[in-house]
Write a protein that holds these residues in place. Structure first.
Motif, mmCIF file in Angstrom:
data_model
loop_
_atom_site.group_PDB
_atom_site.id
_atom_site.type_symbol
_atom_site.label_atom_id
_atom_site.label_comp_id
_atom_site.label_asym_id
_atom_site.label_seq_id
_atom_site.Cartn_x
_atom_site.Cartn_y
_atom_site.Cartn_z
ATOM 1 N N GLU A 1 -0.649 8.064 6.186
ATOM 2 C CA GLU A 1 0.896 7.044 6.474
ATOM 3 C C GLU A 1 1.854 7.328 6.923
ATOM 4 O OE1 GLU A 1 1.303 5.322 3.035
ATOM 5 O OE2 GLU A 1 -1.137 6.555 2.893
ATOM 6 N N HIS A 2 2.277 6.048 7.692
ATOM 7 C CA HIS A 2 3.533 5.951 8.741
ATOM 8 C C HIS A 2 2.362 5.477 10.377
ATOM 9 C CE1 HIS A 2 5.930 6.250 5.522
ATOM 10 N NE2 HIS A 2 5.369 7.913 5.453
ATOM 11 N N VAL A 3 1.851 6.303 10.636
ATOM 12 C CA VAL A 3 1.216 6.780 11.759
ATOM 13 C C VAL A 3 1.709 5.413 13.689
ATOM 14 C CG1 VAL A 3 -0.905 6.108 13.671
ATOM 15 C CG2 VAL A 3 -1.080 6.040 10.731
ATOM 16 N N ALA B 1 1.109 -1.566 -0.119
ATOM 17 C CA ALA B 1 0.085 0.274 0.218
ATOM 18 C C ALA B 1 0.726 1.328 0.005
ATOM 19 C CB ALA B 1 -1.066 -0.066 1.495
ATOM 20 N N HIS B 2 2.168 1.333 0.086
ATOM 21 C CA HIS B 2 3.263 2.430 0.147
ATOM 22 C C HIS B 2 4.234 2.250 -0.224
ATOM 23 C CE1 HIS B 2 4.355 5.750 2.052
ATOM 24 N NE2 HIS B 2 5.180 5.557 1.669
ATOM 25 N N THR B 3 4.595 2.759 -1.064
ATOM 26 C CA THR B 3 6.209 1.842 -2.286
ATOM 27 C C THR B 3 6.603 3.222 -2.758
ATOM 28 O OG1 THR B 3 7.381 0.523 -3.046
ATOM 29 C CG2 THR B 3 5.988 0.952 -4.465
ATOM 30 N N HIS B 4 8.097 3.342 -3.293
ATOM 31 C CA HIS B 4 8.558 4.493 -3.927
ATOM 32 C C HIS B 4 9.083 3.413 -4.696
ATOM 33 C CE1 HIS B 4 7.421 7.617 -1.237
ATOM 34 N NE2 HIS B 4 7.825 6.874 -0.731
ATOM 35 N N LEU B 5 8.554 3.236 -6.249
ATOM 36 C CA LEU B 5 9.073 1.908 -6.883
ATOM 37 C C LEU B 5 9.794 2.472 -7.726
ATOM 38 C CD1 LEU B 5 7.585 -0.631 -7.964
ATOM 39 C CD2 LEU B 5 7.641 0.191 -10.150
ATOM 40 N N SER C 1 5.486 -1.042 2.826
ATOM 41 C CA SER C 1 6.917 -1.402 2.713
ATOM 42 C C SER C 1 7.360 0.220 2.847
ATOM 43 C CB SER C 1 7.230 -2.082 1.820
ATOM 44 O OG SER C 1 7.167 -1.561 0.843
ATOM 45 N N ASP C 2 7.183 0.823 1.582
ATOM 46 C CA ASP C 2 7.651 2.441 1.906
ATOM 47 C C ASP C 2 8.886 2.017 1.659
ATOM 48 O OD1 ASP C 2 8.297 4.768 2.099
ATOM 49 O OD2 ASP C 2 8.930 4.966 4.104
ATOM 50 N N GLY C 3 9.316 1.054 0.732
ATOM 51 C CA GLY C 3 10.280 0.244 -0.240
ATOM 52 C C GLY C 3 12.088 -0.226 0.174
#
Ligand SMILES: [Zn+2]
Length: 525
Positions: free
Chosen positions: A369-371, A68-72, A434-436
């Motif tokens: 995002e993150h929390v 649900a959260h990455t920087h590809l 994962s935030d990558g």
């Protein structure tokens, strides 16, 4: 007569991950959709002459993971350029860069030493020789090509003499403290913060390189069982690469593109709204920031940092500006998502969402995002409003004894970070990503199941759900993705071992096969 299936998965342990989780032995797929679930015998009648029968050999089959959260493109840069994250010393980093230099030499025209040699992700804090890389190190890689190495946080860089010469004017104009010098007043090759900006600009990948980076990262996604991801994008050619690959039928994961808030006007003008797009590439939310990070002591806290009693963090985007952006995006019908790590930042985002939404922010499916630090009241507000908590269980690597959280927050608050159990029990929707860092759902599931704070641990089923249906929900995709069910898209992952049987070794489980829209995109059986 019933049409034959395109593909049958038989002799498996198929978990639907619905509520309750059910297990079956087999799945039948036609036209990219799941058409039947049952025992191997229940689906056998769907085998036709052209049906591909995949014998799972007892393997666990799950819905494909959604990150649900990455920087590809950041992930892809590590794959295309030198990956320095595994280096244990300056010498090893230099060796890895030298290997990359050989590749660059082979790829480029012999008379074009302009192509740079780049390395990403070094972390000197884990080295015995605890120091930044310098010009002296990188001159050993090449004295002809530009060479640059970036620390994992991207706030520190090292460059060789070629780069120092080429950017001499820009570096002379940079603040003194961002360009450290040696005893003779010569730059050491270490660059900090804003001094790195001209280098970043110069190496910003164009459309062709972006596509190369995206393709490398997509292959990595397939190998990790990732069937879809939500990308965070700003001034990037990646959306174009995704749409080209989709048009060519070559895109191997579903992409939801979350655009930075400075793209809002452009999106509105071209008529791209939340959820618009194809089956494979869709527009997601408008993304903004509130605070920074615990690492940089820039996350906004209601009480001071444990290791800096005068500091409570910084606003990257102040709450008033955030509220205005949220209001504009919400009024235009966009989903919104905001980065918030410290407790004060989480509260500020909830304030902005509640103000902007006449009904409830859950209807627009806004997300945070993150929390990483949230008090009881914030968790209640998340649950009541329906705002999605988009969290990264791999960050629990900082939650252990003597870890980053303990240094910054002290013991008591460390136990109150990443409260997945409390959030789930309160009724908050958890979406895992994962935030990558790196993209690896099984690593994240492992952390969530084995969290240092025992009270916050999730069961294996709950953790897998957050990385499948929870993440799908965060992208309005719960009716088409996220569980194994008749009528849903056939996005699936087969694992070499059962996470339920070895919950303390989930990160070691291998991915055997990844299937997206019924097509096998990875097969390591
Ligand atoms: Zn991020």
């Amino acid at each position: 007569m019933t049409a034959a299936a395109d593909r049958l998965f038989v002799n498996g342990e198929v978990h639907t991950l619905a509520a309750p989780d059910e297990t079956h032995g087999a799945v039948a797929v036609r036209d990219g959709a799941i058409v039947r679930l049952g025992s191997t015998r229940d689906v056998e009648f769907l085998e036709g002459v052209d049906t591909d029968v995949v014998d799972l050999g007892g393997r666990v089959l799950l819905p494909g993971f959604v990150d649900a959260h990455t920087h590809l493109t950041t992930v892809g840069r590590y794959l295309v350029h030198a990956d320095l994250s595994g280096a244990d010393s300056p010498d090893e980093a230099v060796d890895l860069l030298a290997e990359r230099a050989t590749e660059v030499d082979a790829e480029s025209d012999s008379d074009a030493p302009a192509d740079p040699v780049l390395g990403y992700g070094y972390d000197e804090s884990t080295w015995e020789e605890d120091r930044y890389l310098t010009r002296a190190d990188l001159d050993r890689v090449s004295t002809e090509r530009p060479v640059a190495a970036f620390r994992e946080d991207m706030h520190v860089a090292a460059v060789n003499g070629v780069v120092l010469d080429r950017f001499a004017d820009a570096l002379a104009a940079a603040p003194d403290e961002t360009v450290p010098t040696d005893a003779d007043g010569e730059p050491t090759g270490v660059l900090l913060e804003s001094a790195i900006d001209p280098i970043y600009e110069a190496i910003e990948p164009g459309p062709a390189e972006t596509r190369e980076i995206v393709e490398a990262a997509l292959a990595d996604c397939a190998a990790k069982g990732i069937a879809g991801f939500h990308d965070m994008v700003r001034n990037s050619h990646a959306p174009r690469a995704y749409r080209e690959l989709d048009a060519e039928g070559e895109l191997t994961a579903r992409v939801r593109v979350n655009y930075w808030s400075d793209h809002l006007d452009a999106l509105r003008e071209v008529g791209l709204g939340t959820n618009d797009g194809s089956d494979m590439v869709r527009t997601g939310a408008i993304k903004s920031y509130t605070d920074g990070s615990f690492g940089g002591r820039t996350a906004r806290l209601s009480e001071p940092y444990a290791d800096a009693p005068d500091e409570t963090g910084q606003w990257v985007v102040d709450p008033r500006e955030l509220s205005e952006t949220v209001a504009a995006a919400t009024a235009a019908g966009y989903q919104f998502t905001a980065h918030a790590i410290g407790d004060e930042a989480v509260d500020a985002v909830l304030d902005a969402y509640e103000e902007a939404s006449e009904a409830d922010p859950g209807e627009a499916r806004h997300r945070i995002e993150h929390v990483e630090l949230a008090d009881d009241e914030a968790i209640d507000r998340l649950a009541t409003s329906g705002v999605v908590a988009s969290v990264q269980p791999n960050f629990l690597k900082w939650a252990g004894e003597d870890g980053l959280y303990e240094a910054r927050l002290g013991q008591e608050r460390t136990a109150e970070t990443n409260r997945y159990r409390d959030m789930l029990d309160a009724g908050v929707t958890l979406a895992f990503g994962s935030d990558g860092m790196p993209m690896d759902p099984l690593l994240g599931v492992h952390h969530a199941v084995n969290a240092p704070a025992e009270a916050q641990r999730l069961t294996v089923t709950e953790a897998l759900r957050a990385y499948t249906r929870g993440a799908a929900y965060a992208g309005f995709d719960e009716d088409r993705l996220g569980t194994v069910a008749v009528g849903k898209r056939a996005d699936l992952v087969a694992l070499d071992a059962s996470p339920w049987e070895a919950p303390d070794a989930i990160r070691d489980i291998g991915v055997a096969m990844t299937v997206v829209d019924g097509d096998v995109v990875y097969d390591e059986r």
